[in-house]
Scaffold this motif. Structure first.
Motif, PDB file in Angstrom:
ATOM      1  N   TYR A   3       0.863  -1.188   0.000  1.00  0.00           N
ATOM      2  CA  TYR A   3       0.000   0.000   0.000  1.00  0.00           C
ATOM      3  C   TYR A   3       0.893   1.229   0.000  1.00  0.00           C
ATOM      4  O   TYR A   3       1.967   1.223   0.608  1.00  0.00           O
ATOM      5  N   GLU A  92      -5.542  -4.111   4.080  1.00  0.00           N
ATOM      6  CA  GLU A  92      -6.017  -2.734   4.091  1.00  0.00           C
ATOM      7  C   GLU A  92      -6.265  -2.224   5.508  1.00  0.00           C
ATOM      8  O   GLU A  92      -5.946  -1.072   5.822  1.00  0.00           O
ATOM      9  N   GLU A  93      -6.803  -3.070   6.359  1.00  0.00           N
ATOM     10  CA  GLU A  93      -7.094  -2.628   7.727  1.00  0.00           C
ATOM     11  C   GLU A  93      -5.824  -2.156   8.434  1.00  0.00           C
ATOM     12  O   GLU A  93      -5.814  -1.115   9.089  1.00  0.00           O
ATOM     13  N   LEU A  96      -4.646   1.170   6.952  1.00  0.00           N
ATOM     14  CA  LEU A  96      -5.466   2.277   7.459  1.00  0.00           C
ATOM     15  C   LEU A  96      -5.082   2.623   8.897  1.00  0.00           C
ATOM     16  O   LEU A  96      -5.071   3.800   9.275  1.00  0.00           O
ATOM     17  N   VAL A 112      -4.828   6.129   1.366  1.00  0.00           N
ATOM     18  CA  VAL A 112      -4.237   4.790   1.330  1.00  0.00           C
ATOM     19  C   VAL A 112      -4.702   4.137   0.036  1.00  0.00           C
ATOM     20  O   VAL A 112      -5.907   4.082  -0.231  1.00  0.00           O
ATOM     21  N   ARG A 113      -3.731   3.682  -0.754  1.00  0.00           N
ATOM     22  CA  ARG A 113      -4.060   3.012  -2.012  1.00  0.00           C
ATOM     23  C   ARG A 113      -3.288   1.713  -2.133  1.00  0.00           C
ATOM     24  O   ARG A 113      -2.089   1.671  -1.851  1.00  0.00           O
ATOM     25  N   PRO A 114      -3.961   0.670  -2.598  1.00  0.00           N
ATOM     26  CA  PRO A 114      -3.228  -0.555  -2.910  1.00  0.00           C
ATOM     27  C   PRO A 114      -2.272  -0.294  -4.072  1.00  0.00           C
ATOM     28  O   PRO A 114      -2.563   0.525  -4.953  1.00  0.00           O
TER      29      PRO A 114
END
Length: 123
Positions: A3, A92-93, A96, A112-114
């Motif tokens: 990320y 993702e969690e 973040l 936040v971006r993959p």
């Protein structure tokens, strides 16, 4: 999973930084150093950098005559990219959660971006 955490500054965050004493700035930078140390210890930080203010930005475009470089000033934008983290974390969690530790999240936007590879459309 990778990320990128994009940290945006804005006039309020810039004014806050400029209004800090040397000691307050040192404390702010020490906070980031601790965050970096924590993420290095967990193996989640691949790289992070603080970026110069937008006045030092150059834009590059390619036209019929080849690449052209343009110096600022550019159209005023309220927000500007101030820094980034490239993370490799569980999901993702967790990304973040890390982004929530970025002090600029209190002033403006932290995205936040993959990260996608260059092969295929899978994340």
């Amino acid at each position: 999973m990778k990320y990128v955490v994009l940290i945006y500054g804005n006039p309020e965050s810039r004014q806050a930084w400029e209004g800090m004493s040397d000691e307050q700035r040192a404390a702010g930078l020490a906070y980031y150093q601790q965050l970096n140390d924590d993420l290095d210890a967990s193996g989640e930080r691949l790289v992070s950098e603080r970026l110069a203010f937008p006045e030092l930005t150059k834009q590059v475009s390619v036209g019929d005559s080849g690449p052209q470089t343009t110096d600022g000033p550019f159209a005023e934008a309220k927000e500007f990219l101030a820094g980034f983290y490239l993370l490799d974390c569980e999901g993702e969690e967790r990304a973040l959660e890390i982004a929530g530790r970025i002090p600029e999240a209190a002033f403006g936007v932290v995205e936040v971006r993959p990260v996608m590879g260059l092969h295929g459309t899978e994340l």
